[in-house]
Design an enzyme around this catalytic site. Structure first.
Site, PDB file in Angstrom:
ATOM      1  N   PRO A 118       0.813  -1.222   0.000  1.00 20.04           N
ATOM      2  CG  PRO A 118      -0.934  -1.591   1.492  1.00 20.04           C
ATOM      3  CD  PRO A 118       0.379  -2.170   1.025  1.00 20.04           C
ATOM      4  CB  CYS A 119       1.384   3.627  -2.574  1.00 17.94           C
ATOM      5  SG  CYS A 119      -0.171   3.930  -3.441  1.00 17.94           S
ATOM      6  CD  GLN A 120      -3.620   3.498   0.245  1.00 15.49           C
ATOM      7  OE1 GLN A 120      -2.584   2.853   0.433  1.00 15.49           O
ATOM      8  NE2 GLN A 120      -4.790   2.923   0.105  1.00 15.49           N
TER       9      GLN A 120
END
Length: 414
Positions: A118-120
């Site tokens: 996940p990159c958020q």
């Protein structure tokens, strides 16, 4: 190469990387530089081609999004009868905990592990909490009694645990470019990945790839991490990977094929939005359901998503957004629209359709994102479709990664 290398796919989403790694999909011919890679094309239909299949086969996919699974199974179900069983909706944390407890969670004989963790929490568009994310591994808020290593910002550590458990020959991890500008996040992640299997992996310096340099009509930059199992590498390969500047033939990063912000011999011009969207009917008359669906969110003078795409350039990044932040296919003149030829034909101001976003992400047109509920999987709405498309690795970028790895496989592992 007749052997199929077994791929375990983590954070799979709707499968952009999986499609790219396996090949055999249709794309715009201009996305492939036939001067450099004439052997990549299997079938040719003029402006559209089918790229040849690779030596990689997905044997396990995983995500926490049921809508992503629905879309993945719908597409891969045409290839694998057991597609529904291949895809596991469960947090990677829970999968690892089950495996540690002795359950037979992951398949045997894995050659490659991939994962876009996940990159958020690393994105410049987000709050940039990085490793200190307050989101849980299962998508909710972090509970007081949950360890911080179970936060969304540290899920790469659980990818490292999967690598330790299945011990592939190579792993490939992907994230947003913003990670490279967040303190020393890149170096920390490289160091942590190298500790997989008690230090059994050589992790080479991560690198940012711009998708437009690989035939994707989009401004999308992603940092890619490669880790090689030390005791699987040939000695020559190990030495070469430790000194890549002087051993470019062993470099696992794909060589650019198109010239957006790089120069080089035989590079093709970058692919434009006009080329990518050619042949699509307006939503009012389209028969493809994904082309009939688009966000009706009103134009706002300020804010993300309130610009129109430039037809003769690349698109802004297709983000994992709900309706309000999807860019406009065209604006009307009073809002600053520039596509005069289209406006003069009476074509209305509107945002990009689901299919147009998918085209810009280089998904094949036979991938249907808007789906009814089935006995096994949930329905996928237009809103869901926008989000899972924006989360994906562009298929053509994934294919460049796959073909470079296939080309070098025997140099690395014999």
């Amino acid at each position: 190469m007749t052997k199929k290398y077994r791929v375990l796919s983590l954070f799979s989403g709707c499968g952009g990387m999986d499609i790219g790694l396996e090949g055999g999909f249709r794309c715009l011919k201009r996305c492939i530089n036939t001067n450099i890679h004439p052997d990549w094309i299997e079938q040719n239909w003029g402006e559209w081609v089918s790229v040849k299949e690779t030596s990689f086969k997905t044997v396990f996919a995983n995500d926490i999004r049921p809508d992503a699974k629905s879309a993945w199974v719908s597409y891969f179900g045409k290839k694998y009868e057991n597609a529904n069983e291949l895809y596991h909706i469960e947090s990677i944390v829970d999968l690892v905990k089950r495996a540690r407890a002795g359950e037979n969670v992951f398949p045997d004989n894995i050659d490659v592990v991939t994962g876009g963790f996940p990159c958020q929490d690393f994105s410049v568009a987000g709050k940039r909490k990085g490793f200190n994310s307050d989101k849980s591994h299962n998508g909710g808020q972090l509970e007081v009694d949950e360890s911080t290593v179970e936060s969304r910002g540290q899920l790469y550590m659980w990818m490292k645990e999967v690598v330790s458990l299945v011990q592939p020959s190579i792993f490939i991890a992907e994230n947003v470019k913003g990670l490279t500008t967040l303190e020393d996040a890149k170096e920390v992640i490289e160091h942590d990945f190298a500790n997989a299997a008690d230090g059994g992996y050589l992790v080479i310096p991560a690198r940012v790839l711009h998708a437009a340099n690989y035939g994707v009509p989009q401004s999308r930059e992603r940092v890619i991490f490669y880790g090689f199992k030390r005791n699987a590498l040939k000695k020559e390969a190990l030495n070469a990977l430790l000194d890549l500047k002087n051993n470019l033939a062993f470099d696992p990063y794909p060589v650019p094929t198109h010239s957006y912000n790089v120069d080089g011999e035989d590079l093709s011009p970058f692919v434009t939005c006009r080329e990518a969207l050619k042949g699509l009917d307006e939503p009012e008359v389209a028969t493809d359901i994904a082309q009939t669906k688009y966000s009706k969110a009103k134009y706002m003078p300020k804010g993300q998503g309130n610009i129109e795409i430039k037809l003769d350039s690349i698109s802004p990044t297709i983000r994992s957004e709900h309706h309000g932040n999807i860019e406009f296919r065209r604006l009307n003149a009073e809002n600053g629209g520039t596509h005069e030829e289209e406006l003069s034909q009476g074509l209305a101001q509107r945002r990009l359709t689901v299919r147009e976003c998918a085209r810009i992400q280089t998904f094949p047109d036979d991938y249907q994102f808007i789906l009814p509920k089935t006995d096994d999987n949930k329905a996928v709405s237009a809103s869901d479709a926008y989000k899972i498309i924006g989360n994906a690795v562009p298929c053509v970028l994934g294919y460049n990664i796959a073909m470079r790895l296939e080309e070098n496989w025997e140099k690395y592992f014999g």
